[in-house]
Design a protein around this motif. Structure first.
Motif, PDB file in Angstrom:
ATOM      1  N   GLN A  61     -57.662 -30.115  -3.167  1.00 45.36           N
ATOM      2  CA  GLN A  61     -57.215 -29.843  -1.799  1.00 45.36           C
ATOM      3  C   GLN A  61     -57.555 -31.018  -0.881  1.00 45.36           C
ATOM      4  O   GLN A  61     -56.719 -31.433  -0.070  1.00 45.36           O
ATOM      5  CB  GLN A  61     -57.874 -28.566  -1.287  1.00 45.36           C
ATOM      6  CG  GLN A  61     -57.397 -28.176   0.104  1.00 45.36           C
ATOM      7  CD  GLN A  61     -58.150 -26.969   0.645  1.00 45.36           C
ATOM      8  OE1 GLN A  61     -59.295 -26.731   0.276  1.00 45.36           O
ATOM      9  NE2 GLN A  61     -57.496 -26.220   1.498  1.00 45.36           N
ATOM     10  N   ARG A  62     -58.752 -31.558  -1.001  1.00 46.07           N
ATOM     11  CA  ARG A  62     -59.121 -32.695  -0.150  1.00 46.07           C
ATOM     12  C   ARG A  62     -58.227 -33.906  -0.425  1.00 46.07           C
ATOM     13  O   ARG A  62     -57.824 -34.617   0.500  1.00 46.07           O
ATOM     14  CB  ARG A  62     -60.593 -33.054  -0.370  1.00 46.07           C
ATOM     15  CG  ARG A  62     -61.579 -32.058   0.201  1.00 46.07           C
ATOM     16  CD  ARG A  62     -62.986 -32.643   0.233  1.00 46.07           C
ATOM     17  NE  ARG A  62     -63.453 -32.942  -1.116  1.00 46.07           N
ATOM     18  CZ  ARG A  62     -64.122 -32.086  -1.885  1.00 46.07           C
ATOM     19  NH1 ARG A  62     -64.384 -30.866  -1.431  1.00 46.07           N
ATOM     20  NH2 ARG A  62     -64.531 -32.448  -3.088  1.00 46.07           N
ATOM     21  N   MET A  63     -57.913 -34.138  -1.687  1.00 48.27           N
ATOM     22  CA  MET A  63     -57.045 -35.263  -2.035  1.00 48.27           C
ATOM     23  C   MET A  63     -55.659 -35.088  -1.439  1.00 48.27           C
ATOM     24  O   MET A  63     -55.065 -36.035  -0.914  1.00 48.27           O
ATOM     25  CB  MET A  63     -56.950 -35.401  -3.552  1.00 48.27           C
ATOM     26  CG  MET A  63     -56.099 -36.573  -4.030  1.00 48.27           C
ATOM     27  SD  MET A  63     -56.004 -36.650  -5.827  1.00 48.27           S
ATOM     28  CE  MET A  63     -55.062 -35.144  -6.142  1.00 48.27           C
TER      29      MET A  63
ATOM     30  N   LEU B 275     -54.847 -33.293   1.240  1.00 49.39           N
ATOM     31  CA  LEU B 275     -54.914 -33.411   2.695  1.00 49.39           C
ATOM     32  C   LEU B 275     -55.061 -34.867   3.127  1.00 49.39           C
ATOM     33  O   LEU B 275     -54.476 -35.283   4.128  1.00 49.39           O
ATOM     34  CB  LEU B 275     -56.070 -32.569   3.236  1.00 49.39           C
ATOM     35  CG  LEU B 275     -55.931 -31.049   3.089  1.00 49.39           C
ATOM     36  CD1 LEU B 275     -57.153 -30.338   3.642  1.00 49.39           C
ATOM     37  CD2 LEU B 275     -54.668 -30.548   3.775  1.00 49.39           C
ATOM     38  N   ARG B 276     -55.833 -35.657   2.379  1.00 48.26           N
ATOM     39  CA  ARG B 276     -55.940 -37.080   2.703  1.00 48.26           C
ATOM     40  C   ARG B 276     -54.613 -37.794   2.491  1.00 48.26           C
ATOM     41  O   ARG B 276     -54.320 -38.781   3.162  1.00 48.26           O
ATOM     42  CB  ARG B 276     -57.023 -37.736   1.841  1.00 48.26           C
ATOM     43  CG  ARG B 276     -58.439 -37.440   2.294  1.00 48.26           C
ATOM     44  CD  ARG B 276     -59.415 -38.427   1.688  1.00 48.26           C
ATOM     45  NE  ARG B 276     -59.418 -38.347   0.228  1.00 48.26           N
ATOM     46  CZ  ARG B 276     -60.253 -37.602  -0.481  1.00 48.26           C
ATOM     47  NH1 ARG B 276     -61.161 -36.857   0.142  1.00 48.26           N
ATOM     48  NH2 ARG B 276     -60.200 -37.597  -1.806  1.00 48.26           N
ATOM     49  N   GLY B 277     -53.809 -37.299   1.559  1.00 43.98           N
ATOM     50  CA  GLY B 277     -52.498 -37.883   1.326  1.00 43.98           C
ATOM     51  C   GLY B 277     -51.439 -37.434   2.313  1.00 43.98           C
ATOM     52  O   GLY B 277     -50.283 -37.833   2.188  1.00 43.98           O
ATOM     53  N   GLY B 278     -51.810 -36.578   3.280  1.00 44.84           N
ATOM     54  CA  GLY B 278     -50.863 -36.132   4.301  1.00 44.84           C
ATOM     55  C   GLY B 278     -50.101 -34.892   3.935  1.00 44.84           C
ATOM     56  O   GLY B 278     -49.093 -34.579   4.574  1.00 44.84           O
TER      57      GLY B 278
ATOM     58  N   GLY C 197     -51.741 -27.409   0.515  1.00 48.11           N
ATOM     59  CA  GLY C 197     -53.038 -27.747  -0.066  1.00 48.11           C
ATOM     60  C   GLY C 197     -53.852 -26.516  -0.401  1.00 48.11           C
ATOM     61  O   GLY C 197     -54.483 -26.438  -1.468  1.00 48.11           O
TER      62      GLY C 197
END
Length: 283
Positions: free
Chosen positions: A50-52, A54-57, A63
């Motif tokens: 999920q963090r990956m 969200l960092r990818g937009g 997510g």
């Protein structure tokens, strides 16, 4: 009594029972350890996914959905592994789960197609919230996108709820994707009107509007010689949000300038020829 217990334990049956109980307890302990470690690992991996995203937009809703899906799948694998380590036959369990999944998939085929389309829409983002889009014969502003449905608001303030499978499977026209739009106006003038002067007036009207962009350059040209007059075209670029206002204002200003300059607009015309009919002389 003590001597009897010692003799009973020393017998082969008691020793076998004790070994069996010790073996089962060991297997259960290992299975429980697998469950605990696997649960922790599935939780960490799904949260990292999920963090990956969200960092990818990626969309937060997407997510969260993929995190839960990854957690459930990983936990299912952990449970199957733990049961197998505990000595429970898992072949029949996997077959039953597969049959149940197939039955659920067939029963929820429409919903699953909408869900899959929603995931694709959120992943590839052909449009975003606030964009003006056209899907088939329906046009409106995107209000929100869920995993199952897309919500549009039409120009007359009606809310349209579209299944994601229909949105993803139809032609999508995103009006705001490029930020600018071309205003195409067709203007007809009479055959006797000054074509050069009319084209100059079209360019002047477009240049006088501050919302018309300098690049790409405005175009004005003759496109057709029609029966009712000469057809001119004006092509001017503006920002997507100004499209409606620019189109309306340019048409109004063109009419006013043509009237002031004496440029006649095209009008349907018909030529009527009257002929005198001489009656035939009687024989």
């Amino acid at each position: 009594m003590v001597e009897w217990l010692r003799g009973f334990y020393a017998s082969s049956g008691a020793r076998a029972l004790a070994d069996t109980m010790f073996g089962w307890s060991g297997k259960l302990l290992v299975a429980l350890l697998i469950l605990l470690v696997g649960w922790w690992f599935a939780r960490r991996m799904s949260a990292g996914l999920q963090r990956m995203l969200l960092r990818g937009g990626a969309d937060p809703l997407l997510g969260n959905f993929l995190r839960n899906l990854a957690f459930v799948l990983l936990l299912a694998l952990v449970v199957v592994g733990a049961l197998d380590r505990a000595g429970v036959p898992t072949a029949s369990l996997l077959a039953a789960l597969g049959a149940a999944g197939l039955a659920i998939g067939l029963a929820l085929q429409g919903s699953l197609s909408n869900l899959a389309a929603g995931v694709l829409l959120m992943a590839f983002r052909p449009f975003r919230v606030g964009d003006s889009i056209e899907v088939g014969a329906i046009s409106g502003v995107v209000q929100s996108v869920s995993l199952m449905q897309t919500f549009l608001l039409t120009g007359d303030n009606r809310e349209v709820i579209l299944p994601n499978a229909k949105v993803a499977g139809d032609v999508i026209v995103n009006v705001n994707a490029r930020g600018t739009r071309r205003v195409d106006l067709a203007v007809g003038i009479g055959h006797d009107a000054d074509v050069g002067r009319a084209i100059d007036l079209l360019r002047e009207v477009a240049a006088a509007d501050a919302r018309v962009l300098a690049q790409p350059a405005t175009e004005a040209a003759v496109v057709q010689l029609a029966e009712s007059g000469v057809q001119l075209a004006l092509r001017a670029w503006t920002r997507s949000g100004d499209y409606g206002g620019v189109q309306s204002d340019l048409l109004r200003t063109i009419k006013q300038r043509f009237d002031a300059e004496g440029v006649a607009l095209a009008r349907p015309s018909r030529e009527v020829v009257l002929r005198e009919v001489v009656p035939a002389e009687p024989r």
